[in-house]
Design an enzyme around this catalytic site. Structure first.
Site, short mmCIF file in Angstrom:
data_model
loop_
_atom_site.label_atom_id
_atom_site.label_comp_id
_atom_site.label_asym_id
_atom_site.label_seq_id
_atom_site.Cartn_x
_atom_site.Cartn_y
_atom_site.Cartn_z
CE LYS A 213 44.18 29.93 38.68
NZ LYS A 213 43.03 29.07 38.48
NE ARG A 253 38.58 32.16 42.69
CZ ARG A 253 39.87 32.22 43.02
NH1 ARG A 253 40.80 32.26 42.09
NH2 ARG A 253 40.22 32.25 44.29
N1 HH2 Z 1 41.77 29.18 41.25
C1 HH2 Z 1 42.30 29.35 42.48
C2 HH2 Z 1 41.52 29.24 43.63
N2 HH2 Z 1 40.18 28.98 43.53
N3 HH2 Z 1 38.28 28.56 42.20
C3 HH2 Z 1 37.72 28.38 40.99
N4 HH2 Z 1 36.41 28.13 40.88
N5 HH2 Z 1 38.46 28.46 39.84
C4 HH2 Z 1 39.80 28.71 39.86
O1 HH2 Z 1 40.43 28.74 38.78
C5 HH2 Z 1 40.43 28.89 41.14
C6 HH2 Z 1 39.61 28.81 42.31
C7 HH2 Z 1 43.76 29.68 42.60
O2 HH2 Z 1 43.97 31.06 42.58
P1 HH2 Z 1 44.14 32.03 43.86
O3 HH2 Z 1 42.95 31.98 44.75
O4 HH2 Z 1 44.47 33.37 43.37
O5 HH2 Z 1 45.42 31.51 44.62
P2 HH2 Z 1 45.62 30.55 45.86
O6 HH2 Z 1 44.95 29.26 45.58
O7 HH2 Z 1 47.13 30.43 45.97
O8 HH2 Z 1 45.01 31.19 47.07
#
Ligand code: HH2
Length: 287
Positions: A213, A253
């Site tokens: 992040k 995660r």
């Molecule tokens: N962070 C993201 C997405 N979903 N779900 C939970 N439970 N906790 C988190 O911290 C979380 C999440 C954001 O990360 P990522 O999926 O890698 O990126 P994007 O939202 O750009 O797809």
């Protein structure tokens, strides 16, 4: 209160590792890489081979400024991938839409990962697990000067309230997640990590997502002050995952599953594990 991190005697002797699979063109770290369903499924199986306990499939980016995706497009992205992966691994569906959660459960997902902390009625109706994540605002606005009097207390209170409602509604498995990066400054993120025991003390199992992040990029900025790009944030991702597990998180995660599984093994079983449950720290560290 059911504790899914410890209820199964055959569960690994460590906290759980959720592997991230974004079937999106615009996710901040892996956007566009797994948009093709076959490539997405192959990537999901790679995460399983690396040791992921759960694969989290998402069809809409939640990064700051991300555009909303219509439900039919999100369904088109995620349903074939969930269906193909669910015979091989536990699958969670990362969505804020009721219709997407229901369709994913119908083809095998057993956990709804809900960054809006509002879908517990769907989880109750479908009899599946639910992750309640805290966020302030929506992706479009959430990083516009977020403010809290006491970020740890505010996040704890909101999540404890939602978890209690979900339990009343009959959701069989509930996780709470502080939502690192969702309407939080760098300081808020660090305060939430430092105050993780306050969330753990609610008794609900805690999931934490720091992987790659933006705040880790800021902390790893070079002398020119430029943030480290997402593919250079593994050290911070691992350090924060290890810290969160050490503070009692039951699941992390992550994008980098193999490395995180090693970290989880080192830390051992999450707080509240059955008596006598060992960890490498206690049982295997020799001279
Ligand atoms: N962070 C993201 C997405 N979903 N779900 C939970 N439970 N906790 C988190 O911290 C979380 C999440 C954001 O990360 P990522 O999926 O890698 O990126 P994007 O939202 O750009 O797809």
């Amino acid at each position: 209160m059911p504790d899914p991190t410890t209820a199964d005697a055959t569960a690994p002797d460590r906290a759980l590792v959720m592997g991230i699979l974004n079937v999106t063109p615009d996710s901040f770290s892996d956007g566009g890489r797994w948009l093709d369903p076959d490539r997405a499924v192959a990537r999901g199986l790679e995460l399983v081979a690396e040791g992921a306990d759960i694969v989290d499939v998402g069809g809409e980016s939640t990064r700051p400024g991300a555009a909303e995706v219509p439900a039919d497009e999100e369904l088109r992205r995620v349903v074939p991938v969930v269906e193909a992966l669910s015979p091989h691994v536990r699958v969670s569906i990362d969505t804020t839409k009721e219709s997407v959660a229901e369709a994913a459960v119908a083809v095998g997902a057993t956990l709804v990962n809900d960054v809006s902390a509002s879908l517990w009625p769907v989880a109750a109706r479908c009899g599946v697990g639910w992750v309640a994540m805290h966020r302030k605002g929506t992706p479009a606005t959430m990083q516009d000067d977020p403010r809290y009097d006491d970020v740890v207390a505010e996040v704890r209170d909101l999540l404890a309230d939602r978890a209690a409602r979900a339990a009343d509604a009959g959701v069989p498995e509930i996780w709470i997640d502080p939502g690192i990066g969702f309407g939080k400054t760098l300081d808020h993120n660090l305060e939430l990590l430092a105050g993780l025991d306050v969330l753990v003390a609610t008794g609900w199992p805690v999931l934490v997502g720091t992987s790659r992040k933006g705040f880790l990029g800021v902390l790893a900025a070079g002398p020119d002050g430029v943030s480290a790009p997402a593919d250079q944030r593994l050290p911070g991702s691992l350090a924060t995952a290890t810290y969160a597990l050490h503070r009692g998180a039951g699941m992390v995660r992550v994008h980098d599953v193999a490395a995180t599984v090693q970290a989880a093994l080192l830390v051992g079983r999450p707080q509240g594990g059955p008596p006598g449950a060992g960890s490498m720290r206690e049982t295997e560290v020799g001279a």
